[in-house]
Design an enzyme around this catalytic site. Structure first.
Site, PDB file in Angstrom:
ATOM      1  N   LYS A   9     -62.153 -39.571  27.068  1.00  0.00           N
ATOM      2  CA  LYS A   9     -62.402 -40.887  27.219  1.00  0.00           C
ATOM      3  C   LYS A   9     -63.583 -41.493  26.075  1.00  0.00           C
ATOM      4  O   LYS A   9     -63.365 -42.570  25.601  1.00  0.00           O
ATOM      5  CB  LYS A   9     -62.849 -41.572  28.503  1.00  0.00           C
ATOM      6  CG  LYS A   9     -61.880 -41.276  29.687  1.00  0.00           C
ATOM      7  CD  LYS A   9     -61.817 -42.585  30.818  1.00  0.00           C
ATOM      8  CE  LYS A   9     -60.690 -42.545  31.596  1.00  0.00           C
ATOM      9  NZ  LYS A   9     -60.749 -41.909  32.681  1.00  0.00           N
TER      10      LYS A   9
ATOM     11  N   LYS B  98     -48.963 -37.969  28.142  1.00  0.00           N
ATOM     12  CA  LYS B  98     -49.026 -38.376  29.464  1.00  0.00           C
ATOM     13  C   LYS B  98     -48.683 -39.835  29.428  1.00  0.00           C
ATOM     14  O   LYS B  98     -49.166 -40.637  28.386  1.00  0.00           O
ATOM     15  CB  LYS B  98     -50.584 -37.992  29.819  1.00  0.00           C
ATOM     16  CG  LYS B  98     -50.926 -38.677  31.245  1.00  0.00           C
ATOM     17  CD  LYS B  98     -52.406 -38.638  31.665  1.00  0.00           C
ATOM     18  CE  LYS B  98     -52.534 -39.701  32.467  1.00  0.00           C
ATOM     19  NZ  LYS B  98     -53.784 -39.887  32.890  1.00  0.00           N
TER      20      LYS B  98
ATOM     21  N   LYS C 125     -52.247 -45.966  31.845  1.00  0.00           N
ATOM     22  CA  LYS C 125     -52.537 -47.393  31.545  1.00  0.00           C
ATOM     23  C   LYS C 125     -52.923 -47.439  30.158  1.00  0.00           C
ATOM     24  O   LYS C 125     -52.746 -48.336  29.443  1.00  0.00           O
ATOM     25  CB  LYS C 125     -53.464 -47.854  32.668  1.00  0.00           C
ATOM     26  CG  LYS C 125     -52.605 -47.801  34.024  1.00  0.00           C
ATOM     27  CD  LYS C 125     -53.685 -48.462  35.066  1.00  0.00           C
ATOM     28  CE  LYS C 125     -53.137 -48.460  36.384  1.00  0.00           C
ATOM     29  NZ  LYS C 125     -53.788 -47.353  37.007  1.00  0.00           N
TER      30      LYS C 125
END
Ligand code: AMP
Length: 333
Positions: A113, A197, A200
């Site tokens: 992230k 993967k 969202k």
């Protein structure tokens, strides 16, 4: 006999996608029959990405409707919104005192992230696994049905639970285990952009709420190559991803047909994608139709949310009371 407790949640930062559905919700549906289940909408977690207030509220309503449309039954499971249970963030504060910077910085999800949103590496991102541990431990969960992507975060929750128990010489928290049926591997639904993967925030998701047209368009755009030139060659990642998705949604005979075509260097990716899109639509379309109906019924959504909040708070308060007693928050009045 007391049923084992299960906790799992999904962030309301967009629509539920095939990764959420096959990685999480499908397990929820089976588990609600036999376990004491808490399924929540992780709106506090989603603040790490700074959604606008309107988007956040719409996202919560959407995911609630999607849970119900998928078949999660509020009479069998406790469905609740994370921010309706302030005991979770209170436990998070307490657990944060025993979570160390080094271990948090080393988690893959934090590193990922931080790389993806370098302009917003906030403390919430760093302590994400602590909040997740709190979500799980507050209900004394025995099992957590999560996708492969969450394996490490669950390991952290186990670590924080054990550490707390040891530190306060208690067994207040059962140590939660990852859960799949029949000992199957944790599932990972790949993206159609050649990446590992579906997610969202990866912008590669096929959503349960997508229209047939959207789905056909997204699948037809999937990354492929010019095809194998040697029989039985190994598949590059993007192609393997298509096959992996097909394994999840298509009939065995269909998969076999395209496997054989690939191995004989006769594969036509256009045909494969058309088939894949139709097989995805078969799964998603009935769900989409139910989502549309449920979104229309604000009264029902409010009733489900209120009922879930009450049940979840009852369980959370009980645990938090024990935890506060253990750490020494004892009333002087
Ligand atoms: P998130 O969308 O990150 O809030 O994830 C919610 C749940 O869906 C978690 O249990 C994840 O493990 C699961 N999940 C999300 N993406 C995938 C994926 N691509 N494959 C399998 N499970 C997934």
């Amino acid at each position: 006999m007391n049923k084992a407790t299960v906790v799992s949640g999904i962030r309301p930062t967009g629509y539920l996608h095939l990764g959420n559905y096959f990685g999480a919700v499908q397990n929820f549906l089976r588990m609600q029959e036999d376990f004491n289940c808490y399924f929540f909408i992780a709106d506090v977690h989603s603040l790490t990405t700074h959604p606008t207030p309107d988007n956040l509220q719409a996202g919560v309503k959407q995911v609630l409707a999607e849970y119900l449309a998928c078949g999660i039954d509020p009479e069998k499971s406790t469905i609740f919104i994370q921010s309706d249970v302030p005991e979770i963030t209170e436990l998070y504060t307490i657990l944060n005192m025993n979570a160390y910077l080094g271990e948090l910085e080393r988690t893959t999800s934090f590193k990922d992230k931080a790389r993806k949103q370098p302009e917003n590496v906030n403390a919430g991102l760093l302590t994400y696994p602590v909040l997740m541990a709190s979500d799980i431990l507050i209900h004394k969960a025995h099992f957590v049905p999560v996708g492969k992507d969450q394996e490490q975060n669950l390991e952290m929750a186990r670590k924080f639970g054990k550490r707390f128990n040891r530190m306060y010489k208690s067994e207040v928290f059962p140590i939660p285990k990852p859960f799949t049926f029949d000992g199957a591997d944790l599932i990972k639904v790949p993206g159609l952009d050649g990446s590992g993967k579906m997610g969202k925030s990866e912008g590669n998701a096929i959503n349960l709420f997508d229209t047939e047209k959207d789905i056909r368009k997204k699948v037809m755009r999937a990354v492929t190559d010019s095809g194998p030139t040697e029989p039985n060659s190994e598949k590059p990642e993007a192609i393997q991803n298509l096959f992996t998705l097909m394994k999840i949604v298509s009939e065995p005979a269909v998969i076999e047909q395209f496997e054989t075509a690939y191995n004989q260097c006769e594969i036509r990716y256009g045909d494969m994608k058309k088939q894949l899109a139709e097989d995805i639509i078969k799964v998603t379309l009935p769900i989409r139709e139910r989502i549309v109906d449920i979104l229309d019924d604000n009264e029902h959504l409010a009733k489900v949310a209120r009922m879930g909040a009450e049940k979840a708070r009852e369980s959370a308060l009980k645990t938090l009371k024990e935890v506060k007693e253990l750490v020494g928050f004892r009333k002087l009045y």
